[in-house]
Design an enzyme around this catalytic site. Structure first.
Site, PDB file in Angstrom:
ATOM      1  N   GLY A   1       0.807  -1.219   0.000  1.00 11.45           N
ATOM      2  CA  GLY A   1       0.000   0.000   0.000  1.00 11.45           C
ATOM      3  C   GLY A   1       0.841   1.269   0.000  1.00 11.45           C
TER       4      GLY A   1
ATOM      5  CB  SER B   1       3.519   0.131  -4.109  1.00  8.70           C
ATOM      6  OG  SER B   1       4.296  -0.987  -3.869  1.00  8.70           O
TER       7      SER B   1
HETATM    8  N1  ARG Z   1       4.723  -3.818  -3.466  1.00  8.19           N
HETATM    9  C1  ARG Z   1       4.226  -3.106  -2.325  1.00  8.19           C
HETATM   10  C2  ARG Z   1       3.045  -2.243  -2.717  1.00  8.19           C
HETATM   11  O1  ARG Z   1       2.505  -2.452  -3.783  1.00  8.19           O
HETATM   12  C3  ARG Z   1       5.306  -2.367  -1.617  1.00  8.19           C
HETATM   13  C4  ARG Z   1       6.158  -3.308  -0.922  1.00  8.19           C
HETATM   14  C5  ARG Z   1       7.313  -2.659  -0.273  1.00  8.19           C
HETATM   15  N2  ARG Z   1       7.924  -3.670   0.507  1.00  8.19           N
HETATM   16  C6  ARG Z   1       8.950  -3.482   1.286  1.00  8.19           C
HETATM   17  N3  ARG Z   1       9.366  -4.458   2.013  1.00  8.19           N
HETATM   18  N4  ARG Z   1       9.544  -2.311   1.358  1.00  8.19           N
HETATM   19  O2  ARG Z   1       2.529  -1.494  -1.928  1.00  8.19           O
END
Ligand code: ARG
Length: 280
Positions: A225, A227
């Site tokens: 979230g 991202s």
């Molecule tokens: N892919 C995730 C999103 O769509 C963000 C993940 C970030 N993860 C991390 N370990 N920093 O919100």
């Protein structure tokens, strides 16, 4: 931060490029989705804010006006105001390029339900040319009308790709946690490519990605979230500059697994060109 139900990195290891199959194949084990994924917060739960309390794992509440260019996107992602009418986010948060009025951007308030919150619809989306799920995780969203928020400057050189970064977002405050109503923030140190490669091997695209986090202890990180949201620091002139875009990681805040961010300086020229093609 101790987390349960997380498979070791060798199991259930969807690569970033497998994002689309993952998003669509509901049969895929939820644990695999939660453990290592690119999908926005909305893919597993409602993107609507629900639970006031500490986004970003290990974070604290941001002050109203502290990061005025922060954007919440309705598909469950973050973003940053790049220009009055353009939001910079992650490629994996959008579905390709073209006219798109389906996204709502909320700006202006750390509280998504606050009186200063303004919502604007999208008009157009531009996903990084050649994006295939590995690297190149950036996209622009052109808004239907301009916002009055200040913009966040992007890093055009690697000069600031080091030191301590600030992360912020309305994403989950723990692995598998809920989306947040109040903007959270935290600080994470730069992790060099060689160290980050030890965690992620060839899943990392070093030229396209910059890592950050507390390798030894974990505990502080972006999460599902967040991202698309910015990772930023002060530049030599003392102003905020965006060095990263929240992209992916093994779980959230796990020791040994830093967060992976798009390396904004690598794409600065492409982003600028793309923004011009959208009319600034
Ligand atoms: N892919 C995730 C999103 O769509 C963000 C993940 C970030 N993860 C991390 N370990 N920093 O919100």
């Amino acid at each position: 931060m101790s987390l349960t139900g997380v498979p070791p990195p060798t199991e259930g290891h969807p690569l970033p490029r497998q994002l689309k199959p993952l998003k669509r194949a509901l049969a895929v084990a939820a644990v695999a989705l939660a453990a290592f994924s690119l999908q926005p917060g909305s893919a597993q739960a409602t993107p609507e804010p629900s639970d006031p309390g500490p986004s970003v794992v290990g974070g604290t509440r941001a002050q109203q006006g502290e990061f005025p260019w922060m954007v919440r996107l309705s598909m469950g992602c973050g973003g940053a105001v790049y220009s009055k009418q353009i939001v910079l986010t992650a490629a994996h948060c959008v579905d390709g390029s073209g006219p798109d009025t389906s996204i709502t951007a909320t700006v202006g308030d750390v509280d998504l339900k606050g009186s200063k919150a303004i919502s604007v619809k999208s008009a157009q989306v531009l996903q990084a040319p050649g994006y295939n799920g590995k690297g190149k995780d950036w996209a622009l969203i052109k808004l239907a009308k301009p916002v009055s928020q200040p913009t966040l400057k992007i890093a055009e050189t690697a000069a600031d790709n080091n030191g301590e970064f600030t992360i912020a977002g309305w994403g989950a405050d723990r692995e598998g946690g809920q989306q947040q109503r109040y903007l959270l923030k935290a600080k994470v140190p730069f992790v060099d490519d060689a160290t980050c490669k030890k965690a992620y091997g060839n899943q990392l695209t070093p030229g396209d990605e910059i890592c950050a986090g507390y390798i030894d202890k974990g505990g502080v990180d972006t999460c599902q979230g967040d991202s698309g949201g910015p990772m930023f620091r002060k530049d030599a002139a003392g102003g905020w500059i965006q060095v990263g875009i929240v992209s992916w990681g093994q779980g959230c805040a796990e020791p040994g697994y830093p967060g992976v961010y798009s390396e904004v300086s690598t794409f600065a020229a492409d982003i600028k060109k793309a923004a011009q093609s959208l009319g600034g």
